[in-house]
Design a protein around this motif. Structure first.
Motif, mmCIF file in Angstrom:
data_model
loop_
_atom_site.group_PDB
_atom_site.id
_atom_site.type_symbol
_atom_site.label_atom_id
_atom_site.label_comp_id
_atom_site.label_asym_id
_atom_site.label_seq_id
_atom_site.Cartn_x
_atom_site.Cartn_y
_atom_site.Cartn_z
ATOM 1 N N GLN A 78 9.050 8.042 -11.987
ATOM 2 C CA GLN A 78 7.938 8.837 -12.496
ATOM 3 C C GLN A 78 6.924 7.909 -13.150
ATOM 4 O OE1 GLN A 78 7.426 11.938 -11.866
ATOM 5 N NE2 GLN A 78 9.415 12.348 -10.934
ATOM 6 N N MET A 79 5.670 8.018 -12.729
ATOM 7 C CA MET A 79 4.570 7.221 -13.264
ATOM 8 C C MET A 79 4.809 5.728 -13.077
ATOM 9 S SD MET A 79 2.502 9.549 -14.102
ATOM 10 C CE MET A 79 1.229 8.591 -14.935
ATOM 11 N N VAL A 80 5.321 5.357 -11.908
ATOM 12 C CA VAL A 80 5.507 3.943 -11.576
ATOM 13 C C VAL A 80 4.301 3.504 -10.746
ATOM 14 C CG1 VAL A 80 6.964 2.230 -10.436
ATOM 15 C CG2 VAL A 80 8.007 4.168 -11.614
ATOM 16 N N ARG A 81 3.352 2.882 -11.399
ATOM 17 C CA ARG A 81 2.131 2.468 -10.715
ATOM 18 C C ARG A 81 1.682 1.120 -11.259
ATOM 19 N NH1 ARG A 81 -0.958 8.272 -11.510
ATOM 20 N NH2 ARG A 81 0.380 9.488 -10.124
ATOM 21 N N LEU A 82 0.886 0.416 -10.471
ATOM 22 C CA LEU A 82 0.346 -0.873 -10.882
ATOM 23 C C LEU A 82 -1.166 -0.789 -10.989
ATOM 24 C CD1 LEU A 82 2.361 -3.307 -8.555
ATOM 25 C CD2 LEU A 82 2.740 -2.917 -10.989
ATOM 26 N N PRO A 83 -1.776 -1.517 -11.936
ATOM 27 C CA PRO A 83 -3.232 -1.624 -11.966
ATOM 28 C C PRO A 83 -3.752 -2.174 -10.635
ATOM 29 C CG PRO A 83 -2.291 -2.485 -13.993
ATOM 30 C CD PRO A 83 -1.143 -2.233 -13.053
ATOM 31 N N ARG A 84 -5.003 -1.903 -10.353
ATOM 32 C CA ARG A 84 -5.572 -2.204 -9.040
ATOM 33 C C ARG A 84 -5.345 -3.643 -8.594
ATOM 34 N NH1 ARG A 84 -11.840 -0.847 -7.441
ATOM 35 N NH2 ARG A 84 -12.300 -2.314 -9.118
ATOM 36 N N ASP A 85 -5.655 -4.617 -9.429
ATOM 37 C CA ASP A 85 -5.530 -6.023 -9.013
ATOM 38 C C ASP A 85 -4.068 -6.421 -8.817
ATOM 39 O OD1 ASP A 85 -8.250 -6.277 -8.999
ATOM 40 O OD2 ASP A 85 -8.388 -7.232 -10.963
ATOM 41 N N GLU A 86 -3.171 -5.885 -9.641
ATOM 42 C CA GLU A 86 -1.742 -6.186 -9.484
ATOM 43 C C GLU A 86 -1.192 -5.558 -8.206
ATOM 44 O OE1 GLU A 86 0.752 -5.499 -12.903
ATOM 45 O OE2 GLU A 86 -0.886 -5.976 -14.278
ATOM 46 N N TRP A 87 -1.630 -4.358 -7.893
ATOM 47 C CA TRP A 87 -1.222 -3.688 -6.669
ATOM 48 C C TRP A 87 -1.707 -4.462 -5.445
ATOM 49 C CZ3 TRP A 87 1.862 -1.051 -3.923
ATOM 50 C CH2 TRP A 87 1.471 -0.241 -2.855
ATOM 51 N N ALA A 88 -2.948 -4.949 -5.494
ATOM 52 C CA ALA A 88 -3.483 -5.736 -4.380
ATOM 53 C C ALA A 88 -2.674 -7.023 -4.202
ATOM 54 C CB ALA A 88 -4.957 -6.054 -4.620
ATOM 55 N N ALA A 89 -2.309 -7.675 -5.301
ATOM 56 C CA ALA A 89 -1.505 -8.894 -5.229
ATOM 57 C C ALA A 89 -0.119 -8.595 -4.655
ATOM 58 C CB ALA A 89 -1.389 -9.522 -6.613
ATOM 59 N N PHE A 90 0.465 -7.456 -5.044
ATOM 60 C CA PHE A 90 1.771 -7.044 -4.503
ATOM 61 C C PHE A 90 1.697 -6.913 -2.984
ATOM 62 C CE2 PHE A 90 4.709 -3.778 -3.061
ATOM 63 C CZ PHE A 90 5.899 -4.114 -3.687
ATOM 64 N N LEU A 91 0.649 -6.284 -2.486
ATOM 65 C CA LEU A 91 0.505 -6.074 -1.046
ATOM 66 C C LEU A 91 0.332 -7.396 -0.299
ATOM 67 C CD1 LEU A 91 -1.835 -2.954 -1.081
ATOM 68 C CD2 LEU A 91 0.615 -3.005 -0.573
ATOM 69 N N ARG A 92 -0.345 -8.346 -0.908
ATOM 70 C CA ARG A 92 -0.587 -9.632 -0.234
ATOM 71 C C ARG A 92 0.677 -10.477 -0.116
ATOM 72 N NH1 ARG A 92 -5.764 -9.118 -2.658
ATOM 73 N NH2 ARG A 92 -5.140 -10.224 -4.566
ATOM 74 N N ARG A 93 1.687 -10.172 -0.906
ATOM 75 C CA ARG A 93 2.927 -10.947 -0.800
ATOM 76 C C ARG A 93 4.041 -10.162 -0.098
ATOM 77 N NH1 ARG A 93 6.888 -9.976 -4.607
ATOM 78 N NH2 ARG A 93 6.394 -8.564 -6.312
ATOM 79 N N THR A 94 3.677 -9.027 0.504
ATOM 80 C CA THR A 94 4.652 -8.150 1.131
ATOM 81 C C THR A 94 4.327 -7.970 2.615
ATOM 82 O OG1 THR A 94 4.866 -6.966 -0.978
ATOM 83 C CG2 THR A 94 5.717 -5.867 0.991
ATOM 84 N N LYS A 95 5.337 -8.133 3.454
ATOM 85 C CA LYS A 95 5.132 -8.005 4.903
ATOM 86 C C LYS A 95 4.937 -6.552 5.329
ATOM 87 C CE LYS A 95 8.029 -12.055 5.858
ATOM 88 N NZ LYS A 95 9.317 -12.512 6.430
#
Length: 398
Positions: free
Chosen positions: A243-260
């Motif tokens: 519940q309410m597990v979210r990342l700020p925009r820049d952190e979310w973008a960084a997560f996606l760039r390191r994930t296949k």
């Protein structure tokens, strides 16, 4: 060169009495900024300290709030003035000159979690001399209030995240308004591919587990399956669900760039029955009366024996953001507002997960995975950026 359209963009930074007080007094009168500490003489006053603690961005983890605002602000056709409606000083100034604008945009943030301020301002907003776009946020909540507001201001365009048939089912009774299916999109300035494709995580997910009132557990079962079995497939997984597990925009973008790859499903509900009133009843029970209720309990109480009517399942911003990072998606089969095609823009998984092993095998084929990610990227960059959405909305008005 044409004169730019003077545009008022109404947003909101959170909601509630404390937020409005902080934004009005601290931002509006004292002109305080995010993070400003309270004066030394008030640092033992809990009320004042709490007010200053509200000088922050409440929707930082909802990327689309900033992405839509950025897209309107950057449109070459618009001269945009952004107004936070919770700052009653600034909002009042804008209302006093409401007839000076060429366009008014009510954003998802303004027409999302609380309609109190917009409802009170509706008579003044109705006096405008220009078109109004209303983007409906949190589309299943406060629906009656949102419809009443749009009727009162005679919104020229109703911009819904839902597929057109679902949006028409909910909003067709609003006289003089044209409904636009306007799902979220991609902000390529934030969500972009990594400089190198050396990604450390095979499969990821960051997000909420849906409340039982939504009416199905398909997405939850997918998430739990990879939590439990990801390693058995030989995958390195980073799955953060709750519940309410979210990342700020820049952190979310960084997560996606390191994930296949990323797992996911359409957002929303199958049960828009009775113009959303069935869902509202289930939501009120689950959130206001019994937050501990199990899925089985909520389903039995509200949905058992009910044939789903018009589906509210839709694409979300969380489907476009991975594409910008060229992160391949494994998604439950669905329509996704007609924007994404299975086997071309994502690897599909049946809703009962019966072919999940086959989908994983396809995903582990590096050439195929890259092909899907590249095709999705090219398709979205051509058709589904926020800039494209803004351009389309304006084309229906001017």
């Amino acid at each position: 060169m044409h004169k730019k359209l003077k545009t008022l963009y109404l947003t909101a930074n959170g909601f509630g009495k404390v937020v409005v007080t902080a934004d009005t007094v601290l931002r509006g009168i004292l002109r305080a900024k995010d993070g400003t500490p309270p004066p030394a003489m008030f640092r033992n006053n809990k009320y004042i300290v709490n007010l200053y603690a509200h000088l922050r961005q409440f929707y930082d983890s909802l990327s689309y709030i900033g992405d839509w605002q950025d897209a309107f602000a950057r449109s070459p056709r618009l001269d945009v003035e952004v107004c936070n409606i919770n700052n009653l000083v600034d909002f009042g100034r804008c209302l006093l000159k409401i007839r000076s604008y060429d366009l008014i945009v009510v954003s998802h943030a303004a027409a999302g979690d609380d309609m109190t301020i917009l409802t009170k301002a509706a008579p003044l907003l109705a006096r405008r001399d220009c078109p109004m776009l209303v983007f409906i946020g949190n589309e299943y909540d406060l629906l009656d209030e949102k419809i009443a507001f749009m009727q009162r201001v005679k919104a020229d365009r109703i911009c819904s995240q839902l597929p057109f048939n679902a949006a028409s089912y909910l909003y067709d009774g609003i006289d003089g308004s044209r409904i636009l299916s306007m799902p979220h999109a991609l902000n390529p300035d934030v969500y972009r591919p990594p400089a190198t494709d050396d990604r450390e995580v095979d499969l990821g997910f960051v997000g909420d587990i849906y409340w039982p009132f939504v009416g199905d557990e398909e997405r939850t079962h997918l998430i739990r399956h990879f939590e439990a079995c990801g390693a058995e497939y030989g995958l390195t997984c980073d799955i953060r669900a709750g519940q309410m597990v979210r990342l700020p925009r820049d952190e979310w973008a960084a997560f996606l760039r390191r994930t296949k790859g990323l797992i996911g499903a359409e957002s929303g509900t199958y049960y828009l029955n009775d113009h959303g009133k069935l869902l509202t009843r289930a939501r009120d029970y689950n959130l206001k009366e019994n937050q501990q209720a199990s899925f089985a309990e909520v389903f039995e109480k509200f949905y058992a024996g009910v044939t789903p009517g018009v589906s509210g399942k839709s694409v979300s911003s969380r489907h476009f953001e991975p594409i910008g990072a060229k992160c391949c998606q494994l998604l439950l089969e669905g329509d996704y507002n007609g924007t994404l095609t299975a086997g071309e823009h994502y690897i599909p998984i049946k809703r009962d997960l019966s072919d999940v092993a086959e989908a994983v095998r396809a995903f582990k084929d590096e050439g195929y995975r890259r092909k899907i990610a590249d095709q999705a990227y090219e398709h979205v960059m051509d058709n589904h950026t926020y800039a494209r959405r803004v351009e389309f909305a304006l084309s229906t008005l001017f």
